[in-house]
Design an enzyme around this catalytic site. Sequence first.
Site: not given
Length: 222
Positions: A43, A69-72
């Site tokens: 990431r 960027i979205s949450q994992p």
Amino acid sequence: MASKDEVKQMLRTIERECLYTSGLTGIKKFQKRVMEAMVEVLREKFVPDHMKPFAYDNGPLPIGNGQTISQPYIVALMTDLLLPEQNDVILEVGAGSGYQAAILSKLVKQIYTIEIIPALAKQAQDRLTKLGLKNIEVCQGDGYYGLPQHGPFDGIIVTAAASHVPPLLIEQLKPGGRLVIPVGLPHSLQYLMLIEKDQKGEVTYREILAVAFVPLTGAGHG
Ligand code: SAM
């Protein structure tokens, strides 16, 4: 460079959150190959330099141009819901940093990802090319309309919240295909929806989880 511990910690957090939310999502454990892709794609390669110390935190991070960027955990959940298979052709709406597309690139044959902000589209394409991910094509434009020239798709993933489900995305889904999309208004209740088209072309809708996404802009806004 990421330490193995940071990536391991991120995985443990995703697994825990998956379990906490299993009563809502119906998923107790994400597919092994999805979790392997989450390990393989670093990431930190997708966030700005000043965000690298936070790259493996389980939260969204700014990527510039007012986007994130979205949450994992959400990336893993949306990927798992798609049930990606090796020969699939997938459309992503909202390329952003290119991270979600990079995860999918490890799991399917081809990804088309569309991004409305030209600077982000260029940055994502340059980054993905540099990383040698050859099965991703980044297009610039309004994903509300999908990409009919490359469809129909085995799966479609939308990574910005739409006020309604774009009808053309349902049209561009193959029979047996899945669409994963957050639906709702900005700063108000949004639900991650799983939409399935069966072999007869009948479409069913399921609310999975309350989520918070940046809005889908362009024609799908408001
Ligand atoms: N999937 C991305 C990633 O892995 O970094 C994160 C996406 S970010 C939460 C949402 C993205 O959707 C933003 O980059 C935004 O510019 C883009 N977007 C918003 N509306 C769009 C539209 N109508 N068509 C294409 N992209 C759009």
